[in-house]
Structure formats: structure tokens, C-alpha cells
Design a protein around this motif. Structure first.
Motif, short mmCIF file in Angstrom:
data_model
loop_
_atom_site.label_atom_id
_atom_site.label_comp_id
_atom_site.label_asym_id
_atom_site.label_seq_id
_atom_site.Cartn_x
_atom_site.Cartn_y
_atom_site.Cartn_z
N GLU A 258 -20.67 -12.24 36.25
CA GLU A 258 -20.18 -10.87 36.34
C GLU A 258 -20.45 -10.43 37.77
OE1 GLU A 258 -18.63 -9.82 33.66
OE2 GLU A 258 -19.39 -11.49 32.44
N ILE A 259 -19.38 -10.14 38.49
CA ILE A 259 -19.52 -9.79 39.90
C ILE A 259 -19.15 -8.33 40.05
CG2 ILE A 259 -18.80 -10.34 42.24
CD1 ILE A 259 -17.88 -13.08 40.45
N PHE A 260 -20.11 -7.55 40.54
CA PHE A 260 -19.93 -6.11 40.64
C PHE A 260 -19.47 -5.77 42.05
CE2 PHE A 260 -23.04 -7.02 37.36
CZ PHE A 260 -22.54 -6.29 36.29
N VAL A 261 -18.27 -5.23 42.15
CA VAL A 261 -17.69 -4.98 43.47
C VAL A 261 -17.32 -3.51 43.60
CG1 VAL A 261 -16.76 -7.32 43.52
CG2 VAL A 261 -15.30 -5.44 42.76
N ASP B 14 -24.45 -25.19 40.71
CA ASP B 14 -24.25 -25.49 42.14
C ASP B 14 -23.22 -24.53 42.73
OD1 ASP B 14 -26.04 -27.52 42.06
OD2 ASP B 14 -24.55 -29.13 41.99
N TYR B 15 -22.17 -24.28 41.97
CA TYR B 15 -21.09 -23.43 42.48
C TYR B 15 -21.49 -21.96 42.48
CZ TYR B 15 -17.56 -27.09 42.74
OH TYR B 15 -16.85 -28.20 43.11
N GLU C 133 -22.65 -19.31 45.63
CA GLU C 133 -22.27 -17.90 45.65
C GLU C 133 -23.48 -16.98 45.78
OE1 GLU C 133 -18.76 -16.72 45.32
OE2 GLU C 133 -18.81 -18.78 46.07
N GLY C 134 -24.65 -17.51 45.41
CA GLY C 134 -25.85 -16.67 45.50
C GLY C 134 -26.00 -15.68 44.36
N TYR C 135 -25.40 -16.02 43.22
CA TYR C 135 -25.53 -15.13 42.06
C TYR C 135 -26.66 -15.64 41.18
CZ TYR C 135 -20.78 -13.84 43.50
OH TYR C 135 -19.67 -13.44 44.20
N PHE C 136 -27.72 -14.89 41.08
CA PHE C 136 -28.85 -15.34 40.28
C PHE C 136 -28.51 -15.33 38.81
CE2 PHE C 136 -31.00 -14.70 44.22
CZ PHE C 136 -32.06 -15.59 44.19
N GLU C 137 -29.26 -16.18 38.10
CA GLU C 137 -29.00 -16.35 36.67
C GLU C 137 -30.01 -15.54 35.87
OE1 GLU C 137 -29.14 -20.48 35.68
OE2 GLU C 137 -28.93 -20.15 33.53
N PHE D 49 -22.55 -7.56 44.25
CA PHE D 49 -23.53 -8.55 43.84
C PHE D 49 -23.06 -9.18 42.54
CE2 PHE D 49 -25.06 -4.75 41.64
CZ PHE D 49 -25.36 -5.23 40.39
N GLY D 50 -23.58 -10.36 42.28
CA GLY D 50 -23.15 -11.05 41.07
C GLY D 50 -24.34 -11.58 40.30
N THR D 51 -24.15 -11.72 39.00
CA THR D 51 -25.20 -12.27 38.14
C THR D 51 -24.51 -13.18 37.14
OG1 THR D 51 -26.50 -10.26 38.37
CG2 THR D 51 -27.02 -11.68 36.51
N VAL D 52 -25.18 -14.27 36.81
CA VAL D 52 -24.57 -15.20 35.87
C VAL D 52 -25.47 -15.43 34.67
CG1 VAL D 52 -23.47 -16.38 37.81
CG2 VAL D 52 -25.52 -17.38 36.78
N GLN D 53 -24.86 -15.94 33.63
CA GLN D 53 -25.62 -16.32 32.45
C GLN D 53 -24.93 -17.50 31.77
OE1 GLN D 53 -28.06 -14.37 28.79
NE2 GLN D 53 -26.49 -13.11 29.68
N ILE D 54 -25.73 -18.47 31.40
CA ILE D 54 -25.21 -19.61 30.64
C ILE D 54 -25.91 -19.59 29.29
CG2 ILE D 54 -25.00 -22.12 30.52
CD1 ILE D 54 -25.14 -22.22 33.54
#
Length: 571
Positions: free
Chosen positions: A216-219, A51-52, A57-61, A185-190
Motif C-alpha cells: 500500500e503506497i500512500f501518495v 527483494d523488489y 522500493e524501501g517499503y517496510f513490511e 511512503f509505502g508499507t507491505v504485508q505478506i
RNA sequence: GCACCGAUGGUCUAGUGGCAUGACUUUGGCCUUCCAAGCCAAUAGCCCGGGUUCAAUUCCCGGUCGGUGCACCA
């Protein structure tokens, strides 16, 4: 010494939250099974995390394999950095870095020596601890990664990942295109990660296989302002910075906006995720009074990170436990993978306005150079391009030999080049969550015993958002049709997507206690009045208060209660 | 990995070189109209391997797991 840990783990085992893995064969330290309630609760923590990070945040998994080939971990530094050459003193049993002992005795480049060579050298060297020689001891590797081979014939070396982050880094190019070549942009992984710990103890705190949720947010390296910083700027968070630690002081309660402005926290991104983490941990049910954020001291900080903060949660048994790490990893990882793979790991960032650059360009006449210099023609052309020609020609140095190239072999053109932007290697902001540790912390903080009429009432005050069972459905008596009505209600509640448990065994009080113990936030009781007026009793776990509501509204009301859209006391 | 301590039904526990306690829980029955009541019954256990012994849950050795200390923990 029955402290909270013992009580929590006893309950966790008995009620099906956490079990020792493969218990019938003796279990393995650092491996656990999540039982029915534990697995459900863990999934809910992960979903709350989604959810967070994913929804808000709009970071796809993404999902990468847990087995990775060697090159990944050579690039990341794990093959080398996670493997030490160790030696154990046969006399005092002390462990030492084999190469360090050698280097202390003026053996040069000990780091590059093989285990056999080190063992040979160590034979005559004294143990730094007890002074006796290492004669009889063997140097050995010590790598915390689980090693495996991929495919038959043991051709390819593989490792179980020690963190989920590397999968995101290695997919960087694909992800950049997915996000249409824009930063940030950001990408997540669980998922599961693995560390072959020497001696994993502390129950669920130190596992050999554990679940991470990482973003991991790439800025852009020059733009570390979070676009939604305002959302958390006024949030007050307990920060224990380097200064507080050096002076042995308590954390300071400070708004995250102020912390970033004053430079305690390096940038908005790091600050934003400190605040978000604070929000998340409390939403899980951790006690706000037992959460703090500790900044890594310069000497413990990984050499690539500019700033790093740990969310710590206070445990009665283990003290302050690190449950989340929030780091600015800079461009370390992308640089490392660029060097290993040959890909650029950069994003093309257009300038707001194109830049025009006038420059002199020297273009070789290949038609003439070719026959004259043959195989070296190309090298000559490249040298020409970088030369500063005079009226007599351009002087170049080819293989140490000065050559004057006459003007008729090249043309000098003044040319305007348009530069539309630049290749930028992003910096990485990494919030990394230890899900197992969070789950344990929440259990410990939620565990409560209180005295009710001389009896001890055990209740898990976990957040209704992550409670494994959300509703208990209880017929007051399992007869006179009360059970039938209860089962109908049960089906309606399940239809609403809620996790419900039906229980008609024993006295009603006993059933309430059972549900309290596993943290079920609400209980519905069908009694004789239900048959008269179609109302049921709704009981709240924490207050033990009861209200009557029409059974037609029950499922919908429960859903709103659990989502936090309505409060029990306002019903 | 080292040292010390521990391991008995689901949980907590008593105890022993020869039939293994008790409590709680759970299940079934009786009872019971809202917070672990009562009664009856049932289920279920000596961590694993080796040794000593007529006989080992008990003693010895090794291991596993757990706790504590040391070491380790980018």
C-alpha cells in the motif's frame, strides 16, 4: 484428458509441492498443504518479492493478525458489501438477491428489511427465472468472510481478513509517524487471507485460504509521479487497455513511459508497478509470451478506483488467470476508516512558502457574556465569531431568535494568520499479488517434457532464484571414497547458505532425471577424476551441459551462478 | 449450492458380490566410471458413513473430494 494441468498437479503431488489438505479425513475444497518443496518454493517467491518491494522500493513490511474485529470490516465495506441476502427458488434452484426480487415488485427499502420479513414477502412473489412463487424458500445471508467470535462469551464478532490491506490502513497513523510525516511512503504485508468461496474449484487458483503479498503506497493526491519512474520508463509491456478489449484486439506492446504519457495508464505510480510486476513475474520464471496486463473496464472497476490493471498469466487449463491487481484506490479506504474511527487519516503537508492571511476576528468578552447568556454563552460566542458586525452591534440567530449583541460585548481585531501547510488525505496505490496463483503459473509455464533417446525427460524449468533445491550433490558411485568426498562438498555448499540435496541411489542418469523433475538448476558429480585432480562435474539443468571445475571453487561458483552474477556458459 | 461424470498402493491403471491386476516410482541387495539400462527382493491400495447380503471395493442411499456445465466471484 491429460493436459498440462493434470501433469503439473500429478508431479506436484508426487514430489511434494502441493497436497490436498487433511487428506486422510477427506480434504476440504479450497484448502491445500504445501509440501516440503512447495513450501520452500513459495518462501523463495515471497523473498524475491521482498527483494523488489522491501529492499529496492524501501517499503517496510508489517504483520497484522488474520483475525480482525468487526469495526474494521464495517469501515472497509466488507460486512455489508461482502454479504448479500440471497434466496434460492425451491422449484428451479436458481439463486437471486432477495432484496432485488422484492424491489422489482415495488417493495420499498427492501434492502433494510430483515431476512424474516423478506422471506414473508417473497412467499407470494414469482421467481424471475421460472415464474413459480418462492413459497417455502428462506432468504439467507451470504457473506464470503469467515466469521468467528473473539474471546469467551461470544461477545465480540470477528472475521478472518479477506485481504491484508486493511491492516495497513488501520495502522496508517502509526506508519505515517514511522515514516516521519512525509509522503509518499509505502508499507507491505505478506500473509494469509480468507474467503469462504461458495464453490472453490480450479485447484490452486481459487482457494479459501490464500497468500497475498500487498503493498500500500500512500501518495499525495496531486503528485502521482514515482521518484524512480526512469528505472522502468523504457520497459516494453503488453497492455490490453479498454480500447483493445472493446475492439477485441491483441495487447499493444508499448513502453510504460509512453503508456503513461498518452494516458492509457492513469499515472506514473500505476505504470511503474505494472512494469515492476512484469519484471518480477519473469524473474520468477513465468513465460514472457504468456503474460499480459488487462485494464479493468469502467463497469467492473470498483467504484473508488480511478484505474486498475490486472497482470494475467496464460494457463493451458484456465485461460488468462489474474495473478496481480494494481489499483489506484484513491482515498476511499482512508476516508472510510476516518469516518468509522474518528481519526483524521491525513498527513500534514507544509507549503513551500507559508501563506499569510489577514482576517477580521471577532472575540467575545466572555466575562460579560457569561452572566448574561449563562448556558448559551458559548454558542453565542461561536455565532459572534462567524457574524458580520456593524456599528450598532452584531446580529446573530440563536435557536431561531434574532439577537443583537451590542459592541461592548466583543472586540473586533484585525489579525494576520500564518498558514504553514494543509492536512492532506493521501491516495493509495495498491499492487496486490496472489502468491499461490503465481506459484502455480510458474509451475505450469516451467513444466516441460522432451524426448531424449526415446525416453520422456520431464523437467521443471523454474527460475534458479525460486527453485526449492538449488544444488544436487551426486557421487558417481557410492563407494571407493567418492561418497565421502561428495558429503564433504555437500557440507561446504550448505555452509554457503544454499539448499542442497544428496542422492546416491540408483544410476547417475536416473538421479539427474529426479532432480530435473523438481527443477534443481545445478548438479555436482564426484567421480574418479576428482580423486586425481580435485575437479568435479557441474551440470546445468536446462542445457544438460557439463563442465569440470576445481572443487575448491565449487561453493562460491554455485552461489554466484544462483544469484545470477555469472552465467554457466561463461565458466 | 444445483445437475452430470468420476474416485483401486506414492503415481497411473486392470478388475470383481467371496485370494485385488499390471506398470512406473520408492527402499535394500547385486551390477554399473555421467543422463530414467539389467537382475533379485521388499514396502504399499479398493474415499468416508449407513443400508441390502452369509459375505460389499463391487449393489443401493447419504456425504467428502476431483472434473465439467450453471450460479457465485466489491
Amino acid at each position: 484428458m491429460a493436459d498440462v494441468y493434470d501433469k503439473v498437479m500429478e508431479l506436484a503431488k508426487r514430489r511434494g509441492f502441493v497436497w490436498p489438505s487433511s487428506e486422510i479425513y477427506g480434504s476440504v475444497a479450497g484448502l491445500i498443504d504445501y509440501g516440503p518443496l512447495g513450501a520452500m518454493m513459495k518462501r523463495k517467491i515471497e523473498n524475491l518479492w521482498r527483494d523488489y518491494y522491501v529492499a529496492r522500493e524501501g517499503y517496510f513490511e508489517i504483520e497484522c493478525p488474520t483475525v480482525g474485529e468487526e469495526a474494521i470490516y464495517i469501515a472497509s465495506g466488507h460486512v455489508k458489501g461482502f454479504a448479500d441476502k440471497m434466496v434460492q427458488c425451491p422449484h428451479c434452484k436458481e439463486y437471486h438477491r432477495a432484496d432485488h426480487v422484492c424491489e422489482a415488485h415495488n417493495i420499498e427499502h427492501a434492502e433494510t428489511k430483515t431476512l424474516g420479513e423478506l422471506t414473508e414477502i417473497l412467499r407470494n412473489l414469482p421467481c424471475p427465472a421460472c415464474g413459480k412463487t418462492f413459497d417455502g424458500a428462506e432468504a439467507h445471508y451470504f457473506n464470503l468472510m469467515f466469521h468467528t467470535t473473539i474471546g469467551p462469551g461470544s461477545q465480540r464478532t470477528g472475521y478472518l481478513r479477506p485481504e491484508t490491506a486493511q491492516g495497513i490502513f488501520t495502522d496508517f497513523g502509526r506508519l505515517l509517524r514511522f515514516y516521519r510525516d512525509k509522503l509518499p511512503f509505502g508499507t507491505v504485508q505478506i500473509g494469509k487471507s480468507y474467503r469462504n468461496e461458495i464453490s472453490p474449484r480450479q485447484g490452486m487458483i481459487r482457494l479459501r485460504e490464500f497468500t497475498q503479498a500487498e503493498a500500500e503506497i500512500f501518495v499525495h493526491p496531486q503528485h502521482k509521479e514515482h521518484p524512480n519512474f526512469g528505472r522502468y520508463a523504457d520497459r516494453v509491456v503488453p497492455l490490453r487497455g479498454i480500447k483493445q478489449q472493446e475492439n477485441d484486439e491483441e495487447p499493444v506492446a508499448i513502453t510504460i513511459g509512453e503508456a503513461v504519457k498518452s494516458g492509457i495508464v492513469a499515472n506514473e505510480y500505476v505504470g511503474y508497478y505494472i512494469a515492476l510486476t512484469h519484471d518480477f513475474l519473469i524473474a520468477c520464471g513465468a513465460d514472457p509470451a504468456r503474460i499480459r496486463f488487462r485494464q479493468h473496464l469502467p463497469d467492473e472497476r470498483a467504484h473508488y478506483a480511478t484505474d486498475c490493471w490486472d497482470a494475467e498469466v496464460l494457463s493451458a487449463r484456465f485461460g488468462w488467470v489474474e495473478v496481480v491487481g494494481i489499483a489506484d484506490r484513491t482515498d476511499y479506504d482512508l476516508k472510510a476508516h476516518a469516518a468509522q474511527s474518528g481519526d483524521s487519516f491525513t498527513a500534514f503537508i507544509p507549503y513551500d512558502e507559508e501563506k499569510k492571511v489577514r482576517e477580521m476576528k471577532i472575540v467575545a468578552d466572555m466575562g460579560a457574556l457569561g452572566p448574561k447568556f449563562k448556558g448559551k454563552a458559548k454558542a453565542v460566542a461561536e455565532l459572534l465569531a462567524a457574524s458580520k458586525p456593524t456599528e450598532n452591534g452584531a446580529e446573530i440567530v440563536l435557536d431561531g431568535e434574532k439577537i443583537l449583541i451590542p459592541p461592548e460585548l466583543y472586540k473586533v481585531r484585525e489579525q494576520e494568520t500564518v498558514i504553514r501547510g494543509e492536512e492532506v488525505r493521501p491516495h493509495v496505490i495498491e499492487p496486490s499479488y496472489g502468491i499461490d496463483r503465481i506459484l502455480y503459473s510458474v509451475l505450469e509455464h516451467a513444466f516441460d517434457e522432451e524426448d531424449v533417446d526415446g525416453e520422456t525427460r520431464t523437467v521443471l524449468r523454474i527460475s534458479k532464484k525460486i527453485a526449492p533445491v538449488q544444488v544436487a550433490v551426486l557421487p558417481l558411485m557410492s563407494r571407493d571414497g567418492l561418497d565421502t568426498v561428495a558429503l564433504e562438498l555437500m557440507a561446504e555448499i550448505q555452509d554457503e547458505g544454499l539448499i542442497a540435496q544428496y542422492d546416491d541411489s540408483g544410476a547417475i542418469g536416473r538421479r539427474y532425471r529426479r532432480q530435473d523433475e523438481i527443477g534443481t538448476p545445478f548438479a555436482v558429480t564426484v567421480d574418479y577424476d576428482t580423486k586425481e585432480d580435485n575437479t568435479v562435474t557441474l551440470r546445468e539443468r536446462d542445457s544438460m551441459k557439463q563442465i569440470r571445475i576445481p572443487k575448491d571453487h565449487l561453493a562460491e561458483t554455485l552461489r554466484q551462478l544462483i544469484r545470477g552474477k555469472v552465467a554457466f556458459e561463461n565458466l
